[in-house]
Motif scaffolding. Structure first.
Motif, PDB file in Angstrom:
ATOM      1  N   UNK A  82       0.742  -1.028  -0.005  1.00 47.46           N
ATOM      2  CA  UNK A  82       0.123   0.033  -0.024  1.00 47.46           C
ATOM      3  C   UNK A  82       0.905   1.277  -0.055  1.00 47.46           C
ATOM      4  N   UNK A  83       0.427   2.065  -0.612  1.00 46.38           N
ATOM      5  CA  UNK A  83       1.099   3.509  -0.815  1.00 46.38           C
ATOM      6  C   UNK A  83       0.168   4.558   0.203  1.00 46.38           C
ATOM      7  N   UNK A  84       0.734   5.233   1.071  1.00 41.95           N
ATOM      8  CA  UNK A  84       0.034   5.946   2.056  1.00 41.95           C
ATOM      9  C   UNK A  84       0.390   7.458   1.655  1.00 41.95           C
ATOM     10  N   UNK A  85      -0.459   8.343   1.902  1.00 44.16           N
ATOM     11  CA  UNK A  85      -0.411   9.843   1.525  1.00 44.16           C
ATOM     12  C   UNK A  85      -1.110  10.312   3.090  1.00 44.16           C
ATOM     13  N   UNK A  86      -0.363  11.216   3.643  1.00 43.44           N
ATOM     14  CA  UNK A  86      -0.934  11.634   4.817  1.00 43.44           C
ATOM     15  C   UNK A  86      -0.593  13.168   5.082  1.00 43.44           C
ATOM     16  N   UNK A  87      -1.193  14.020   5.680  1.00 37.51           N
ATOM     17  CA  UNK A  87      -0.956  15.381   5.784  1.00 37.51           C
ATOM     18  C   UNK A  87      -1.272  15.627   7.253  1.00 37.51           C
ATOM     19  N   UNK A  88      -0.334  16.846   7.565  1.00 40.41           N
ATOM     20  CA  UNK A  88      -0.330  17.161   9.023  1.00 40.41           C
ATOM     21  C   UNK A  88      -0.339  18.949   8.961  1.00 40.41           C
ATOM     22  N   UNK A  89      -1.382  19.527   9.381  1.00 41.55           N
ATOM     23  CA  UNK A  89      -1.102  20.750   9.571  1.00 41.55           C
ATOM     24  C   UNK A  89      -0.935  21.373  11.265  1.00 41.55           C
ATOM     25  N   UNK A  90       0.191  22.327  11.146  1.00 46.40           N
ATOM     26  CA  UNK A  90       0.914  22.787  12.273  1.00 46.40           C
ATOM     27  C   UNK A  90       0.675  24.312  12.291  1.00 46.40           C
ATOM     28  N   UNK A  91       0.288  25.012  13.296  1.00 49.55           N
ATOM     29  CA  UNK A  91       0.105  26.204  13.588  1.00 49.55           C
ATOM     30  C   UNK A  91       1.450  26.523  14.355  1.00 49.55           C
ATOM     31  N   UNK A  92       2.235  27.577  13.690  1.00 50.55           N
ATOM     32  CA  UNK A  92       3.486  27.778  13.986  1.00 50.55           C
ATOM     33  C   UNK A  92       3.865  28.686  15.184  1.00 50.55           C
ATOM     34  N   UNK A  93       4.586  28.555  16.193  1.00 52.75           N
ATOM     35  CA  UNK A  93       4.946  29.526  17.145  1.00 52.75           C
ATOM     36  C   UNK A  93       6.465  29.760  17.125  1.00 52.75           C
ATOM     37  N   UNK A  94       6.818  30.754  17.912  1.00 50.54           N
ATOM     38  CA  UNK A  94       8.247  31.182  17.886  1.00 50.54           C
ATOM     39  C   UNK A  94       9.266  30.051  18.353  1.00 50.54           C
ATOM     40  N   UNK A  95       8.594  29.268  19.221  1.00 46.64           N
ATOM     41  CA  UNK A  95       9.433  28.135  19.755  1.00 46.64           C
ATOM     42  C   UNK A  95       9.582  26.928  18.759  1.00 46.64           C
ATOM     43  N   UNK A  96       8.938  27.259  17.854  1.00 49.79           N
ATOM     44  CA  UNK A  96       9.096  26.174  16.555  1.00 49.79           C
ATOM     45  C   UNK A  96      10.468  26.337  15.594  1.00 49.79           C
ATOM     46  N   UNK A  97      10.857  27.763  16.012  1.00 43.95           N
ATOM     47  CA  UNK A  97      12.142  28.156  14.902  1.00 43.95           C
ATOM     48  C   UNK A  97      13.082  26.961  15.323  1.00 43.95           C
ATOM     49  N   UNK A  98      13.879  26.690  14.053  1.00 43.70           N
ATOM     50  CA  UNK A  98      14.850  25.861  13.908  1.00 43.70           C
ATOM     51  C   UNK A  98      14.369  24.147  14.265  1.00 43.70           C
ATOM     52  N   UNK A  99      13.167  23.880  14.321  1.00 42.30           N
ATOM     53  CA  UNK A  99      12.543  22.536  14.580  1.00 42.30           C
ATOM     54  C   UNK A  99      12.726  21.737  13.076  1.00 42.30           C
ATOM     55  N   UNK A 100      12.571  20.255  13.352  1.00 41.94           N
ATOM     56  CA  UNK A 100      12.821  19.339  12.592  1.00 41.94           C
ATOM     57  C   UNK A 100      11.505  18.348  12.536  1.00 41.94           C
TER      58      UNK A 100
END
Length: 266
Positions: free
Chosen positions: A118-136
């Motif tokens: 099976x081939x899976x496609x999935x989406x993730x939506x994030x609302x960014x904060x300043x603490x997310x700077x330089x995240x992976x």
């Protein structure tokens, strides 16, 4: 049955019909049927290794605090029971990732022709904060191995998140309620938290300006009395983002020194 050198099988099938009682010879009608089969058709389909094809996010430039970003992960999640995706976020220097459980929206699950996977496609939506700077952000396939690495994973490079300046306060050194005229030096320091780093402009009570986060006042006089304003600004995406604050400084007249005459009578 014979296997030929060309990869084909020569299959001989013997069929026998029941004797016909009306047939005086009482002989069975026999015939042999030969056919050819492709030997590759008899092989079991191979099981491909788990493969994550892509992890992209949009928008991908000039990301900013309070902005929604959509991450899309596409990959092979194996055969029944097919694997799932697990998402992890790494911020700063933390050694382990934080599991993301909100904002996930499965899009599609399709079979891969010829592999029973099976081939899976999935989406993730994030609302960014300043603490997310330089995240992976990491997307993993979880089927036989349940861990941060999973059976396979793919991850982004470090992601820059821009955020507007915020000035906490102005530091005065020395910090006194009132200053006196004289050869006294007063340092005003303005620091803002922002990404990218802020630039600074000071405005004095007389309207004159000076750049830099420090403003040094030498040889204080009553003319230094008034309001000093610090403006911090950062630019990205062709726009300026600003913050400002001020401090009031009061400089009073120096106290007059009274001369005293001491008379010593012997």
């Amino acid at each position: 049955m014979r296997v030929g050198v060309n990869g084909w099988m020569d299959v001989g099938l013997l069929y026998s019909k029941k004797p016909n009682p009306d047939d005086e010879s009482l002989q069975s009608l026999m015939f042999v049927f030969y056919t050819y089969l492709d030997i590759d058709e008899l092989k079991s389909p191979t099981i491909p290794t788990f493969e994550l094809q892509s992890l992209i996010y949009t928008p991908s430039t000039n990301l900013a605090e309070n902005q929604n970003v959509i991450f899309t992960c596409i990959g092979n999640v194996g055969r029944e029971p097919q694997g799932n995706f697990s998402w992890y976020k790494y911020v700063g220097s933390q050694p382990s990732g934080m599991v993301i459980t909100n904002g996930i929206n499965p899009v599609s699950l399709t079979t891969v022709s010829g592999s029973c996977t099976y081939m899976r496609t999935e989406k993730l939506t994030l609302n960014l904060t300043k603490e997310d700077n330089q995240m992976v952000i990491r997307c993993t396939v979880q089927q036989t191995t349940i861990s941060e690495a999973g059976d396979r994973y793919i991850q982004t490079d470090r992601i820059t998140v821009n955020y507007s300046p915020k000035i906490n306060s102005i530091l005065a050194d020395p910090n006194l309620p009132t200053y006196s005229e004289g050869p006294v030096q007063l340092m005003l320091i303005c620091k803002a938290d922002s990404n990218p780093l802020s630039n600074y402009v000071w405005t004095r009570p007389d309207g004159s300006k000076q750049t830099g986060y420090q403003l040094r006042l030498r040889l204080l006089t009553t003319n230094h009395t008034g309001r000093y304003t610090c403006l911090a600004y950062a630019e990205w995406g062709g726009q300026n983002y600003t913050a400002k604050t001020n401090v009031d400084i009061e400089v009073g007249k120096a106290k007059e020194r009274k001369e005293m005459t001491l008379i010593c009578i012997i």
